[in-house]
Design a protein around this motif. Structure first.
Motif, PDB file in Angstrom:
ATOM      1  N   LYS A 196      12.654   6.411  13.060  1.00 32.57           N
ATOM      2  CA  LYS A 196      12.124   4.915  13.101  1.00 32.57           C
ATOM      3  C   LYS A 196      10.755   4.725  13.250  1.00 32.57           C
ATOM      4  O   LYS A 196      10.466   5.432  14.248  1.00 32.57           O
ATOM      5  N   LEU A 197       9.659   4.404  12.428  1.00 25.22           N
ATOM      6  CA  LEU A 197       8.530   4.235  12.878  1.00 25.22           C
ATOM      7  C   LEU A 197       8.415   2.656  13.360  1.00 25.22           C
ATOM      8  O   LEU A 197       8.551   1.836  12.838  1.00 25.22           O
ATOM      9  N   ARG A 198       7.664   2.608  14.777  1.00 24.83           N
ATOM     10  CA  ARG A 198       7.803   1.311  15.656  1.00 24.83           C
ATOM     11  C   ARG A 198       6.019   1.106  15.460  1.00 24.83           C
ATOM     12  O   ARG A 198       5.371   1.965  15.675  1.00 24.83           O
ATOM     13  N   ALA A 199       5.872  -0.247  15.837  1.00 27.15           N
ATOM     14  CA  ALA A 199       4.475  -0.716  15.889  1.00 27.15           C
ATOM     15  C   ALA A 199       3.956  -0.423  17.383  1.00 27.15           C
ATOM     16  O   ALA A 199       4.826  -0.490  18.281  1.00 27.15           O
ATOM     17  N   PRO A 200       2.880   0.238  17.356  1.00 25.25           N
ATOM     18  CA  PRO A 200       2.530   0.495  18.909  1.00 25.25           C
ATOM     19  C   PRO A 200       1.689  -0.392  19.557  1.00 25.25           C
ATOM     20  O   PRO A 200       1.486  -0.409  20.492  1.00 25.25           O
ATOM     21  N   LEU A 201       1.127  -1.650  18.761  1.00 24.54           N
ATOM     22  CA  LEU A 201       0.685  -2.653  19.501  1.00 24.54           C
ATOM     23  C   LEU A 201       1.014  -4.077  18.604  1.00 24.54           C
ATOM     24  O   LEU A 201       1.627  -3.890  17.467  1.00 24.54           O
ATOM     25  N   THR A 202       0.827  -5.138  19.157  1.00 19.87           N
ATOM     26  CA  THR A 202       0.976  -6.519  18.537  1.00 19.87           C
ATOM     27  C   THR A 202      -0.515  -6.648  17.585  1.00 19.87           C
ATOM     28  O   THR A 202      -1.378  -6.578  18.043  1.00 19.87           O
ATOM     29  N   GLY A 203      -0.114  -6.962  16.219  1.00 15.24           N
ATOM     30  CA  GLY A 203      -1.156  -7.337  15.463  1.00 15.24           C
ATOM     31  C   GLY A 203      -0.935  -7.301  14.049  1.00 15.24           C
ATOM     32  O   GLY A 203       0.461  -7.782  13.818  1.00 15.24           O
ATOM     33  N   SER A 204      -1.557  -7.060  13.046  1.00 21.17           N
ATOM     34  CA  SER A 204      -1.427  -7.223  11.682  1.00 21.17           C
ATOM     35  C   SER A 204      -1.216  -5.722  10.936  1.00 21.17           C
ATOM     36  O   SER A 204      -1.854  -4.847  11.407  1.00 21.17           O
ATOM     37  N   ALA A 205      -0.017  -5.588  10.054  1.00 22.37           N
ATOM     38  CA  ALA A 205      -0.184  -4.428   9.312  1.00 22.37           C
ATOM     39  C   ALA A 205      -0.875  -4.173   8.354  1.00 22.37           C
ATOM     40  O   ALA A 205      -1.456  -5.472   7.714  1.00 22.37           O
ATOM     41  N   ALA A 206      -1.762  -3.141   8.320  1.00 21.77           N
ATOM     42  CA  ALA A 206      -2.809  -2.822   7.164  1.00 21.77           C
ATOM     43  C   ALA A 206      -2.646  -1.518   6.670  1.00 21.77           C
ATOM     44  O   ALA A 206      -2.216  -0.645   7.229  1.00 21.77           O
ATOM     45  N   ASP A 207      -3.081  -1.363   5.254  1.00 20.99           N
ATOM     46  CA  ASP A 207      -3.241  -0.284   4.693  1.00 20.99           C
ATOM     47  C   ASP A 207      -1.686   0.592   4.664  1.00 20.99           C
ATOM     48  O   ASP A 207      -1.511   1.781   4.858  1.00 20.99           O
ATOM     49  N   VAL A 208      -0.767  -0.170   4.221  1.00 21.35           N
ATOM     50  CA  VAL A 208       0.718   0.367   3.927  1.00 21.35           C
ATOM     51  C   VAL A 208       0.642   1.147   2.866  1.00 21.35           C
ATOM     52  O   VAL A 208       0.503   0.607   1.840  1.00 21.35           O
ATOM     53  N   SER A 209       0.907   2.560   3.200  1.00 25.78           N
ATOM     54  CA  SER A 209       0.792   3.468   1.961  1.00 25.78           C
ATOM     55  C   SER A 209       2.170   4.130   1.694  1.00 25.78           C
ATOM     56  O   SER A 209       1.823   4.943   0.642  1.00 25.78           O
ATOM     57  N   VAL A 210       3.207   3.488   1.910  1.00 25.47           N
ATOM     58  CA  VAL A 210       4.407   4.260   1.887  1.00 25.47           C
ATOM     59  C   VAL A 210       5.408   3.382   1.095  1.00 25.47           C
ATOM     60  O   VAL A 210       5.257   2.316   1.108  1.00 25.47           O
ATOM     61  N   ARG A 211       6.230   4.117   0.396  1.00 25.43           N
ATOM     62  CA  ARG A 211       7.134   3.233  -0.491  1.00 25.43           C
ATOM     63  C   ARG A 211       8.662   3.922  -0.251  1.00 25.43           C
ATOM     64  O   ARG A 211       8.863   5.405  -0.081  1.00 25.43           O
ATOM     65  N   PRO A 212       9.590   3.330  -0.411  1.00 28.17           N
ATOM     66  CA  PRO A 212      11.014   3.735  -0.376  1.00 28.17           C
ATOM     67  C   PRO A 212      11.375   4.910  -1.282  1.00 28.17           C
ATOM     68  O   PRO A 212      10.885   4.935  -2.531  1.00 28.17           O
ATOM     69  N   GLY A 213      11.816   6.015  -0.912  1.00 26.16           N
ATOM     70  CA  GLY A 213      11.836   7.039  -1.727  1.00 26.16           C
ATOM     71  C   GLY A 213      10.774   8.395  -1.555  1.00 26.16           C
ATOM     72  O   GLY A 213      10.917   9.269  -1.802  1.00 26.16           O
ATOM     73  N   GLN A 214       9.724   7.859  -1.107  1.00 29.16           N
ATOM     74  CA  GLN A 214       8.710   8.854  -0.985  1.00 29.16           C
ATOM     75  C   GLN A 214       8.847   9.595   0.232  1.00 29.16           C
ATOM     76  O   GLN A 214       9.283   9.410   1.207  1.00 29.16           O
ATOM     77  N   LYS A 215       8.588  10.968  -0.083  1.00 31.22           N
ATOM     78  CA  LYS A 215       8.653  11.984   1.023  1.00 31.22           C
ATOM     79  C   LYS A 215       7.408  12.016   1.798  1.00 31.22           C
ATOM     80  O   LYS A 215       6.255  11.741   1.180  1.00 31.22           O
ATOM     81  N   ILE A 216       7.457  12.087   2.957  1.00 32.45           N
ATOM     82  CA  ILE A 216       6.059  12.023   4.151  1.00 32.45           C
ATOM     83  C   ILE A 216       6.318  13.312   4.908  1.00 32.45           C
ATOM     84  O   ILE A 216       7.264  13.747   5.401  1.00 32.45           O
ATOM     85  N   ALA A 217       5.381  13.793   5.376  1.00 33.98           N
ATOM     86  CA  ALA A 217       5.088  14.867   6.374  1.00 33.98           C
ATOM     87  C   ALA A 217       4.782  14.314   7.548  1.00 33.98           C
ATOM     88  O   ALA A 217       4.346  13.378   7.861  1.00 33.98           O
ATOM     89  N   ALA A 218       5.132  14.970   8.610  1.00 27.55           N
ATOM     90  CA  ALA A 218       5.010  14.723  10.061  1.00 27.55           C
ATOM     91  C   ALA A 218       3.528  14.493  10.501  1.00 27.55           C
ATOM     92  O   ALA A 218       2.739  15.543  10.019  1.00 27.55           O
ATOM     93  N   GLY A 219       3.291  13.421  11.022  1.00 26.06           N
ATOM     94  CA  GLY A 219       1.630  13.153  11.126  1.00 26.06           C
ATOM     95  C   GLY A 219       0.832  12.507  10.020  1.00 26.06           C
ATOM     96  O   GLY A 219      -0.163  12.066  10.439  1.00 26.06           O
TER      97      GLY A 219
END
Length: 309
Positions: A196-219
């Motif tokens: 689970k990816l959690r927000a590290p601070l309170t603010g606005s989400a920006a530049d969301v570049s992931v979509r369901p089904g997409q494979k993603i590498a660590a980091g």
């Protein structure tokens, strides 16, 4: 010919005044240090998963307000992670139970230690009497064994009495096993939580570049979370000659290239001690905190920073 000659004399006689004016203007501007910068939110963090996987769900879109700790995206479940956590928790339970049982056995340990001393002393007395009745190699060996055993149990009883019925070495073994089990549980739980990816601070989400089904590498950056409640301008173009004229809390004026009619004020909040080398020049980075905000301001806008004397 006479007309051209008169015109030439007029131009020559006028030129020193123009040059002086230019020099005066140039001198006025050199007193004001100017640097190029970029507009940034006061705080921002690029967020990424610590493990590789396939995106199962995305719970934030660009511009969404998120709170620290809020789940932003989830990877597909990994059963092995949950199995490892269950095993670690079982070992933790057993280790804690063993330690609790040993701590509860203090009174029993003291009684048993005293009984062991009484039994060992009795064996020693018997072996000594047998040796006095008739010496032999076997009787001497039995006496030596009984004497060594008596010393050991007396030492154990002394340790028990000094440590409220608990042997320090035994206690350390049980504590070490529980500590190792706690560490294993923490590691296994971190692996599960990493899905689970959690927000590290309170603010606005920006530049969301992931979509369901997409494979993603660590980091790999999935999105950013930024605090747009205040803005800063960062410049990394101050040369070694210029940076000595900049100091913390120095007042500045900032003009954004996209909003030339908007004059912003601010002050220098940080000057990096470490240098960078760019195209053969030694440069330093300085950060300016702005006093104003405008709805038209956007992350990454270029700006001119005027460092006021």
């Amino acid at each position: 010919f006479i007309v051209f000659l008169i015109a030439g004399i007029a131009l020559v006689s006028c030129s020193p005044s123009a040059d002086l004016s230019a020099d005066q203007d140039g001198t006025a501007q050199t007193d004001l240090l100017i640097a190029e910068g970029r507009l940034l939110p006061v705080r921002f963090v690029d967020v990424s998963f610590s493990v590789a996987g396939q995106i199962e769900e995305v719970r934030a879109a660009d511009g969404d307000w998120v709170r620290r700790g809020q789940v932003l995206a989830i990877l597909q479940d990994v059963p092995e992670f949950h199995e490892a956590l269950a095993r670690a928790q079982q070992e933790q339970l057993l280790a804690r139970q063993e330690l609790d049982d040993y701590l509860a056995s203090a009174d029993v340990n003291l009684s048993r230690g005293k009984l062991d001393v009484i039994t060992a002393r009795s064996r020693y007395n018997t072996a000594r009497d047998n040796l006095l009745a008739g010496r032999s190699t076997e009787r001497q060996a039995r006496l030596d064994e009984a004497e060594a055993l008596l010393k050991l149990v007396e030492q154990d009883l002394l340790l028990l009495e000094e440590n409220n019925g608990l042997l320090p070495a035994t206690l350390e073994v049980f504590q070490a096993r529980l500590a190792a089990a706690d560490t294993a549980v923490g590691t296994a739980r971190s692996a599960v939580d990493a899905l689970k990816l959690r927000a590290p601070l309170t603010g606005s989400a920006a530049d969301v570049s992931v979509r369901p089904g997409q494979k993603i590498a660590a980091g790999e950056v999935a999105l950013a979370v930024a605090d747009f409640s205040q803005w800063v301008v960062e410049t990394d173009s101050l040369t070694e000659i210029e940076v000595v004229h900049v100091k913390p809390d120095q007042q500045v004026e900032v003009v954004l290239d996209a909003l030339p009619d908007l004059i912003l004020t601010g002050s220098v909040t940080a000057i990096n001690s470490r240098f960078e080398e760019k195209r053969g020049d030694i440069t330093y980075t300085a950060t300016v905190k702005l006093n104003q905000s405008d709805s038209r301001m956007r992350w990454g806008m270029t700006a001119a920073i005027f460092f006021l004397p």
